[in-house]
Design an enzyme around this catalytic site. Structure first.
Site, PDB file in Angstrom:
ATOM      1  N   HIS A  19      48.528  45.517  49.090  1.00  0.00           N
ATOM      2  CA  HIS A  19      47.836  44.449  49.877  1.00  0.00           C
ATOM      3  C   HIS A  19      47.171  44.895  51.232  1.00  0.00           C
ATOM      4  CE1 HIS A  19      50.434  41.716  46.992  1.00  0.00           C
ATOM      5  NE2 HIS A  19      49.252  41.919  46.442  1.00  0.00           N
ATOM      6  N   HIS A  42      45.160  41.864  36.496  1.00  0.00           N
ATOM      7  CA  HIS A  42      46.683  41.740  36.129  1.00  0.00           C
ATOM      8  C   HIS A  42      47.148  40.911  37.328  1.00  0.00           C
ATOM      9  CE1 HIS A  42      45.635  45.213  33.562  1.00  0.00           C
ATOM     10  NE2 HIS A  42      47.038  44.824  32.878  1.00  0.00           N
ATOM     11  N   SER A 116      48.242  38.984  44.787  1.00  0.00           N
ATOM     12  CA  SER A 116      46.853  39.673  45.117  1.00  0.00           C
ATOM     13  C   SER A 116      45.930  38.336  44.865  1.00  0.00           C
ATOM     14  CB  SER A 116      46.452  40.580  44.061  1.00  0.00           C
ATOM     15  OG  SER A 116      47.364  41.880  44.031  1.00  0.00           O
ATOM     16  N   GLU A 134      45.396  36.973  33.357  1.00  0.00           N
ATOM     17  CA  GLU A 134      47.133  37.135  33.384  1.00  0.00           C
ATOM     18  C   GLU A 134      47.281  36.875  31.849  1.00  0.00           C
ATOM     19  OE1 GLU A 134      50.542  38.069  33.505  1.00  0.00           O
ATOM     20  OE2 GLU A 134      49.309  38.275  35.099  1.00  0.00           O
ATOM     21  N   ASP A 159      44.152  39.694  28.115  1.00  0.00           N
ATOM     22  CA  ASP A 159      44.447  41.027  28.343  1.00  0.00           C
ATOM     23  C   ASP A 159      43.319  41.566  29.201  1.00  0.00           C
ATOM     24  OD1 ASP A 159      44.843  43.810  28.435  1.00  0.00           O
ATOM     25  OD2 ASP A 159      44.510  44.028  26.320  1.00  0.00           O
ATOM     26  N   GLY A 160      43.641  41.977  30.626  1.00  0.00           N
ATOM     27  CA  GLY A 160      42.787  42.235  31.550  1.00  0.00           C
ATOM     28  C   GLY A 160      42.107  43.699  31.196  1.00  0.00           C
ATOM     29  N   ASP A 180      46.312  46.613  38.489  1.00  0.00           N
ATOM     30  CA  ASP A 180      47.730  46.983  38.689  1.00  0.00           C
ATOM     31  C   ASP A 180      48.417  46.609  37.583  1.00  0.00           C
ATOM     32  OD1 ASP A 180      47.403  44.291  39.337  1.00  0.00           O
ATOM     33  OD2 ASP A 180      48.835  44.238  41.157  1.00  0.00           O
TER      34      ASP A 180
END
Length: 296
Positions: A19, A42, A116, A134, A159-160, A180
């Site tokens: 971050h 994600h 995030s 997500e 699904d990212g 991530d």
């Protein structure tokens, strides 16, 4: 994939590094004064209760954001990051919608940690766009509750890795992408490389950030080298090692961030900050950091 919940790890040393870098990249983009799209493949739940059962199981935040919370001697970039977490912990409006009265210098108890998406929301302007992927249904519902009403925000329970394709190239043609995944499944390493390769084909001008864990897996060791081959315009790799593996050789020793097309200011910022930050988060005498930069 669905078994992973970031709430168990929120605010730990890996979140601090991730971050800190994210905030620096987003602030650089915002300062340019041109709208852009932030894509989180994600996204998680967007925020985490540190006093909840999941976060308290191992209380990892105590060795991360907890070590920085009350410091008065932080370098400016670290202080800026901690201020974002600080503001996330401030009380909200009352039942009548009146803003709280907050005394100057007040430091709230550390009870919440922003994911995030919340870091991004705090920095982005109304003209910037949020695209949050997500896969976990409960976390996706939480994101919808807290981000669904924001202009230019989309929450996608998908699904990212696959969904990133639909977001590139963006309009306007400026974008920051954060990837991530949990890496609980070993296949996530290959999926990350494949998704980034495809993304660079679709939109080579984007800023792409990949977080990865420092664990005893050959795939984790090889990931930065695989990613560097995708970045003809330049890259930056930062890794911070703060803990020792357990006796069986397992555990999260540290983490890394690999940035394709990084802001030109990022290397100097991290070069100045990492010695101090590594020392503050060190859990053993051999704590160290690695910073490598290949300009465009």
């Amino acid at each position: 994939m669905l078994a992973y919940r970031h709430a168990f790890h929120a605010g730990n040393h890996a979140d601090v590094l991730k971050h800190l870098v994210l905030a620096q990249v987003l602030q650089y983009m915002v300062d340019k004064g041109k709208p852009f799209r932030y894509i989180d493949t994600h996204a998680g739940a967007g925020g985490y209760l540190l006093k909840g059962a999941q976060a308290q199981k191992n209380a990892e935040y105590r060795e991360g954001i907890g070590r920085l919370w009350s410091r008065a001697d932080m370098p400016a970039p670290v202080a800026d990051y901690v201020r974002l977490v600080h503001d996330f912990n401030l009380p909200g409006p009352d039942e009548q919608g009146n803003p709280p009265v907050i005394e100057k210098g007040y430091t709230p108890p550390l009870a919440l940690y922003p994911g995030s998406p919340s870091i991004a929301r705090a920095l982005l302007t109304p003209g910037d766009a949020l695209r949050l992927f997500e896969l976990h249904p409960a976390d996706a519902r939480t994101l919808m509750t807290h981000f669904g009403g924001r202009r230019n925000a989309q929450i996608l329970n998908e699904d990212g890795f696959a969904g990133l394709k639909s977001q590139l190239p963006p309009t306007p043609r400026r974008a920051v992408v954060l990837m991530d995944p949990s890496y609980e499944l070993v296949g996530d390493y290959g999926k990350t490389v494949a998704a980034l390769r495809d993304a660079m084909t679709r939109f080579a001008e984007g800023v792409y950030m990949v977080w990865y864990p420092q664990v005893s897996r050959v795939e984790a060791v090889q990931l930065p080298k695989r990613l560097s081959a995708l970045a003809p315009k330049g890259w930056l790799h930062v890794r911070m090692t703060v803990a020792q593996p357990n006796r069986q050789g397992f555990g999260l020793s540290g983490s890394g961030m690999f940035i394709l097309n990084p802001p030109w200011t990022l290397h100097a910022t991290l070069e100045a900050v990492l010695p101090w930050l590594t020392q503050q988060l060190a859990q053993f005498d051999g704590a160290s950091y690695h910073l490598e930069y290949q300009p465009a």
